[in-house]
Design a protein around this motif. Structure first.
Motif, short mmCIF file in Angstrom:
data_model
loop_
_atom_site.label_atom_id
_atom_site.label_comp_id
_atom_site.label_asym_id
_atom_site.label_seq_id
_atom_site.Cartn_x
_atom_site.Cartn_y
_atom_site.Cartn_z
N ALA A 1 0.82 -1.21 0.00
CA ALA A 1 0.00 0.00 0.00
C ALA A 1 0.86 1.26 0.00
O ALA A 1 0.48 2.27 -0.61
CB ALA A 1 -0.93 0.00 1.21
N GLU A 2 1.99 1.22 0.66
CA GLU A 2 2.90 2.36 0.69
C GLU A 2 3.64 2.52 -0.64
O GLU A 2 3.92 3.64 -1.07
CB GLU A 2 3.92 2.19 1.83
N THR A 3 3.93 1.41 -1.28
CA THR A 3 4.67 1.45 -2.55
C THR A 3 3.80 1.96 -3.70
O THR A 3 4.26 2.74 -4.53
CB THR A 3 5.20 0.05 -2.90
N PHE B 1 -7.12 -1.73 -6.01
CA PHE B 1 -5.90 -1.48 -5.24
C PHE B 1 -5.92 -2.22 -3.91
O PHE B 1 -4.91 -2.85 -3.52
CB PHE B 1 -5.75 0.03 -5.03
N ILE B 2 -7.02 -2.18 -3.18
CA ILE B 2 -7.10 -2.87 -1.90
C ILE B 2 -6.97 -4.38 -2.10
O ILE B 2 -6.32 -5.07 -1.31
CB ILE B 2 -8.42 -2.52 -1.17
N SER B 3 -7.58 -4.90 -3.16
CA SER B 3 -7.43 -6.33 -3.46
C SER B 3 -5.96 -6.68 -3.68
O SER B 3 -5.47 -7.72 -3.20
CB SER B 3 -8.25 -6.70 -4.69
N ASP C 1 -6.02 -4.02 7.92
CA ASP C 1 -7.47 -4.18 7.91
C ASP C 1 -8.11 -3.21 6.91
O ASP C 1 -7.45 -2.32 6.38
CB ASP C 1 -8.05 -3.96 9.31
N VAL C 2 -9.41 -3.38 6.68
CA VAL C 2 -10.09 -2.70 5.57
C VAL C 2 -11.30 -1.91 6.08
O VAL C 2 -12.02 -2.37 6.97
CB VAL C 2 -10.55 -3.74 4.51
N ILE C 3 -11.50 -0.72 5.51
CA ILE C 3 -12.69 0.08 5.78
C ILE C 3 -13.47 0.25 4.49
O ILE C 3 -12.88 0.60 3.45
CB ILE C 3 -12.33 1.46 6.36
N CYS C 4 -14.78 0.04 4.53
CA CYS C 4 -15.66 0.25 3.39
C CYS C 4 -16.55 1.46 3.67
O CYS C 4 -17.02 1.65 4.80
CB CYS C 4 -16.52 -0.98 3.12
N TYR C 5 -16.81 2.27 2.64
CA TYR C 5 -17.51 3.55 2.80
C TYR C 5 -18.76 3.60 1.92
O TYR C 5 -18.70 3.29 0.73
CB TYR C 5 -16.60 4.71 2.38
N VAL D 1 -5.18 5.77 6.68
CA VAL D 1 -5.41 4.83 5.58
C VAL D 1 -4.74 5.29 4.29
O VAL D 1 -4.48 6.48 4.10
CB VAL D 1 -6.93 4.64 5.33
N ASN D 2 -4.48 4.32 3.42
CA ASN D 2 -4.06 4.58 2.04
C ASN D 2 -5.19 4.18 1.10
O ASN D 2 -5.97 3.26 1.40
CB ASN D 2 -2.80 3.80 1.68
N ALA D 3 -5.26 4.86 -0.04
CA ALA D 3 -6.33 4.56 -1.00
C ALA D 3 -5.93 5.06 -2.38
O ALA D 3 -5.02 5.89 -2.52
CB ALA D 3 -7.64 5.22 -0.57
N GLN D 4 -6.64 4.55 -3.39
CA GLN D 4 -6.47 5.05 -4.76
C GLN D 4 -7.79 5.63 -5.25
O GLN D 4 -8.74 5.78 -4.52
CB GLN D 4 -5.97 3.95 -5.69
N THR D 5 -7.86 5.94 -6.51
CA THR D 5 -8.84 6.74 -7.24
C THR D 5 -8.52 8.20 -6.95
O THR D 5 -7.94 8.88 -7.80
CB THR D 5 -10.29 6.40 -6.91
N TYR D 6 -8.87 8.73 -5.78
CA TYR D 6 -8.26 9.97 -5.30
C TYR D 6 -7.12 9.53 -4.39
O TYR D 6 -7.31 9.30 -3.21
CB TYR D 6 -9.28 10.84 -4.57
#
Length: 302
Positions: free
Chosen positions: A148-150, A169-171, A234-238, A263-268
């Motif tokens: 996730a950091e990379t 990305f989370i997958s 772990d994972v958070i869903c929104y 948290v880290n995330a993609q799209t934004y």
């Protein structure tokens, strides 16, 4: 042009740090999001001591009336001072568009998502768990976080990537943590990926939420009531609108000094972002969250 765009972003950061009026045209939702970010940091007792912005031009067209339409990436970096005087970086990458006339900025705004058709086609799908018990596994949380950091602000060429890439990305992060896939070739069941096809749960936020909530084999998760219980990996869903359809997914990579997830995330694309997303333009007061602790076959998780 690049200098003008970066000045627009700098005005936004000045407003965030010092409370001055934003002089450049922006959407009201942008201004509201910045205001929520200020309030969020005050509530957390975390200080933004420095902020900077960079712009990368993507595409530019000149319209018949001479107006110029520009698409660009805005990379925002915040140096944050936590409760114990330690420091960390929060980063975000936004895809934005600007409209200029005679080299004057007329409008600047975040671009709207072009959600994958699958998000809508499978909005009301019902998950049916398959009894395919596969191999035992130990979830390597640090490996998932390292991935996730990379890749938080770049795309791994080993996978197909999408305009709306958050769940994909989370997958990938979960797979990097040694989570086993299962269910191929049924796209509506299990959690899996192949070079040219994948399950809906691999790429669609609502489908991943359904999978994690119901899976009894392979990759499994436990729903938690309190966000403070989440561990790294772990994972958070929104569900931003609170309408029952989940449309974003993040992974926990760290905690602030108050014990709350970052948290880290993609799209934004975001790194070390506070979990609640109150500073997002997608945020609404009706937002719902679902917190998932990833299980493995260690005795403590059974």
């Amino acid at each position: 042009m690049k200098q003008l765009l970066e000045q627009t972003l700098e005005d936004r950061l000045v407003y965030l740090l010092n409370g001055r009026v934003i002089k450049k045209p922006q959407l009201l939702s942008d201004v509201e999001a910045v205001e929520r970010k200020k309030e969020l940091f005050v509530r957390r007792q975390v200080e933004i001591v420095k902020a900077k912005a960079k712009a990368k031009l993507l595409h530019s067209t000149i319209q018949d009336d001479g107006a110029q339409h520009v698409q660009y990436l805005a990379h925002l970096t915040y140096v944050c001072k936590d409760l114990d005087d330690s420091f960390y970086l929060e980063e975000q990458v936004e895809k934005r568009e600007a409209f200029l006339y005679n080299n004057m900025l007329v409008k600047d705004r975040m671009m709207q998502d072009e959600l994958q058709q699958a998000e809508h086609e499978h909005e009301h799908e019902r998950f049916q768990d398959e009894e395919q018990f596969g191999r035992a596994f130990h979830y390597d949380r640090r490996a998932a976080v390292q991935y996730a950091e990379t890749y938080w602000n770049k795309r791994n060429p080993a996978y197909k990537n999408f305009e709306d890439n958050c769940t994909n990305f989370i997958s990938q992060c979960l797979k990097a943590g040694n989570a086993p896939t299962r269910g191929y070739p049924n796209r509506g069941s299990g959690w899996w990926v192949r070079p040219h096809t994948w399950s809906y749960s691999w790429t669609v936020a609502h489908s991943m939420k359904n999978y994690l909530a119901n899976s009894k084999a392979g990759l499994r998760a436990k729903k938690l009531k309190e966000v403070q219980e989440l561990q790294i990996g772990d994972v958070i869903c929104y569900d931003f609108e609170g309408d029952g359809r989940y449309n974003h997914t993040t992974i926990v990579v760290d905690h602030d000094k108050g014990g709350m997830p970052l948290v880290n995330a993609q799209t934004y694309d975001s790194r070390m972002r506070y979990w609640s997303y109150e500073d997002s333009t997608a945020y609404t007061p009706a937002i719902r969250y679902m917190f998932f602790h990833i299980l493995d076959d260690a005795a403590k998780d059974r």
